[in-house]
Enzyme design. Structure first.
Site, PDB file in Angstrom:
ATOM      1  N   THR B 205       0.805  -1.259  -0.005  1.00  0.00           N
ATOM      2  CA  THR B 205      -0.231  -0.052   0.154  1.00  0.00           C
ATOM      3  C   THR B 205       0.696   1.293  -0.123  1.00  0.00           C
ATOM      4  O   THR B 205       1.805   1.288   0.919  1.00  0.00           O
ATOM      5  CB  THR B 205      -1.037   0.035   1.214  1.00  0.00           C
ATOM      6  N   ASN B 415      10.759 -11.030  -0.811  1.00  0.00           N
ATOM      7  CA  ASN B 415       9.364 -11.484  -1.001  1.00  0.00           C
ATOM      8  C   ASN B 415       9.467 -12.999  -1.240  1.00  0.00           C
ATOM      9  O   ASN B 415       8.233 -13.502  -1.383  1.00  0.00           O
ATOM     10  CB  ASN B 415       9.203 -11.163  -2.330  1.00  0.00           C
ATOM     11  N   SER B 420       5.168 -17.846   5.671  1.00  0.00           N
ATOM     12  CA  SER B 420       4.383 -16.909   6.500  1.00  0.00           C
ATOM     13  C   SER B 420       3.917 -17.866   7.621  1.00  0.00           C
ATOM     14  O   SER B 420       4.076 -19.086   7.668  1.00  0.00           O
ATOM     15  CB  SER B 420       3.211 -16.506   5.629  1.00  0.00           C
TER      16      SER B 420
END
Lengths: 420, 420
Positions: B205, B415, B420
């Site tokens: 964002t 990345n 995760s």
């Protein structure tokens, strides 16, 4: 840079396939020494010619050879009733002869003319292609010097050698073939391709040549080839970059002796088209499987789009997203990045109708994570070597399939970790 | 992943700038504990309001907060004569509240309503934004719990703190400001931004808020902001991916007391626009300088295009090409990849009119390498930390400037190299 020469883990385990021989198509390779100390030139002759079709890069900076091939192909298409009896294809690897100005055009002319003279052909019947370094003058004398050797070695049984000679830093030669049973005769289709993304210091030229003994007319073959390119070669991507030299040609000898295909509507035409599609698809997917640094082969299947064009936009946006591709490389089921790629695609999409899956695992639906989804399921799935990402836009009947590979440290190593 | 938290080598060496105070704009931050153990919520109040403008992501999967802000801003624009006396902006980092379905909309509503109630405002005067993980429900209770604390701590002197609270994994807070001397009064402009490409596991964002004490009318500010966004925030790129939550807002208090700006044609309006542009440009470039894994800051300047839109296509194609960006990372003057990116851009280009330069070094002209170019010149130039690539298409007067960073192992590490 040793990893550059290791065969991709995604290469077909069975190696180069046994391809059906195409009568009337003869091939030879030679070592011209343009850049590599291995075979780097391929000559193919096709005699007789039933039809010849081609699709080329849309780049506005396309190479002299591409512009020359387009011109010659138009000439043939415009005079269907006087097809040449024989055509020749001459390809070199190691130098792309792209962005070389007037000298580049002269090189194409010289190679074409000398090849034509040697083979007793019109210059307009010789199609050339070059792949490799960009911006450096092509030492075409090295090519013309081996033309006689090439002519002497022409043989129907040389497809694998030809596939090797056109490689730049591909990690394996690419071939595919099939035999289609027509109502009256069997028809064979065999092809080779090269390409593996954009390999430093070369350009990622994709070259593919398919040969067939089918008896088919010129316009019908070209329209089939143009249509099928859209769902095969134009539906794979390694890094979203477009070469200056992409070339795909199909040549048909007609020696199968089948009743001539003159439109796409007959049962035999449909069979031939399906066979051609399978060969083109295999070659296209082998290019993605040889993507720079690739460790995962990825299929993206989009359904429910308002139309096929929108579906392809979404599939391509996912396939080219560095964030999606790095997540796959990291075996991370990061479906949020798929949502992002759908959103940025420019295609019509409604967040609250969107469903996303990994293989058979439903990950998200109705604009949020699926109740049934558990992160462990996604994590397990992403460990696979072949990944399927499905997207249902929930809007209409448009669909598209696209193939790509992941984006790993290997890509950066191949493209950044060297000094030219 | 230690490298993720090291400040970008491209960060402004002088640190966060001293920004002019904007009277009537008060800010506060708090630690809500959404994801980070640091300040993660920012509240800004603007009173009085002369004008408020915004530009949001074009993504079709945009977040609930973006849709809510768009609606509220339209409402204000539609009733210019009854501007709210006060507006508030509430931003959280750590969770993007994107792709969270109905629950996401409810969260925005709840946070807006409680903030409005606490401050005595209409709910339509509260603008929220969220940045961080996608697809996870936002624990909005954590935010509403700190609203009273935020209100108590509101101060005009908190812009740097606010810039820090809205960071996700940015490596430095981003601020820019200027004072413009109008014919009658000085007018101040100060802004903050966050964004650094798409940072795993967060979405990239981009958020930016600019405040000014200028007295300006609603429609004029919005049209300036929309126009300037195109040549600032929409002319930087880290990886070509588009967030679901990008938000840029400008709020003006009018407290400078200048004669109201009601169109773009006066001398003061042009001065204000130039000042606003410089602030927006600085914030935008700081985002590129904080790009994931960035080691080089890259400007692309395209001239000679048929029109500005074509020039931007070319600049963007170069800026987003993984091949160009990896070459820059490897300090390789690989101008052939620039040719490739021009060719694939979709803009009108003529290979034989194209000229390419690195800084002041002419690399290629008239469709081939320049006579004066030597590879050593290019190699030396690419060692710099700030790289300028110039392209002259030689066709017309269209031009565009675009900013990006290189594509390094750091990007892949950030990345891909995590689970995760």
């Amino acid at each position: 840079m040793a990893d550059k020469y290791v065969v991709s883990p995604l290469a077909p385990p069975e190696g180069f396939p046994v391809l059906p021989l195409i009568k009337g198509v003869r091939l030879a390779t030679a070592t011209a020494g343009i850049k590599y100390s291995r075979t780097d030139v391929m000559l193919a002759t096709i005699n007789p010619v039933s039809a010849v079709a081609g699709v080329f890069t849309q780049s506005s900076t396309r190479s002299a050879a591409v512009i020359d091939c387009e011109r010659k192909l138009h000439k043939i298409a415009d005079s269907e009733n006087s097809l040449p009896e024989e055509i020749a294809v001459l390809v070199n690897s190691g130098n792309a002869n792209a962005f070389t100005g007037r000298a580049g055009e002269d090189a194409v002319k010289e190679v074409s003319c000398q090849t034509a003279k040697l083979l007793g052909l019109d210059e307009n019947s010789v199609f050339t292609a070059s792949t490799g370094v960009i911006g450096e003058p092509l030492a075409f004398g090295k090519i013309t010097r081996v033309l006689a050797e090439l002519k002497n070695n022409l043989s129907e049984n040389n497809l694998k050698d030809a596939g090797q000679a056109i490689m730049t830093t591909d990690t394996f030669p690419k071939g595919a073939g099939t035999v289609v049973d027509f109502s009256d005769k069997p028809v064979a289709i065999s092809g080779i391709a090269k390409g593996s993304g954009m390999i430093a210091p070369d350009m990622a030229t994709m070259l593919a040549y398919v040969f067939t003994d089918a008896n088919i007319d010129q316009a019908t073959l070209q329209s089939m080839v143009s249509e099928l390119t859209e769902i095969t070669f134009n539906s794979v991507s390694v890094d979203g970059d477009t070469s200056t030299s992409d070339t795909f040609m199909v040549a048909a000898t007609g020696l199968a002796g089948n009743k001539k295909i003159v439109d796409q509507e007959t049962s035999d035409a449909r069979k031939f088209k399906a066979g051609l599609q399978s060969v083109m698809m295999s070659l296209a997917q082998q290019i993605a499987r040889d993507g720079e640094g690739a460790t995962k082969f990825v299929e993206i299947s989009v359904v429910g789009a308002e139309n096929n064009s929108d579906a392809k936009k979404v599939a391509k946006s996912i396939a080219n997203s560095p964030l999606v591709k790095t997540a796959i490389s990291g075996e991370d089921p990061n479906w949020g990045r798929v949502v992002m790629a759908v959103g940025k695609s420019g295609a019509k999409a409604d967040r609250d109708l969107l469903a996303i899956g990994f293989g058979n695992i439903l990950v998200a639906e109705n604009g949020q994570v699926a109740d049934s989804y558990k992160e462990e399921l996604g994590q397990d799935y992403m460990k696979r070597q072949e990944i399927l990402i499905t997207v249902d836009l929930g809007l209409g009947k448009g669909s598209s399939r696209f193939w790509t590979c992941d984006f790993s440290h290997g890509y950066i190593s191949i493209n950044a970790d060297y000094r030219s």
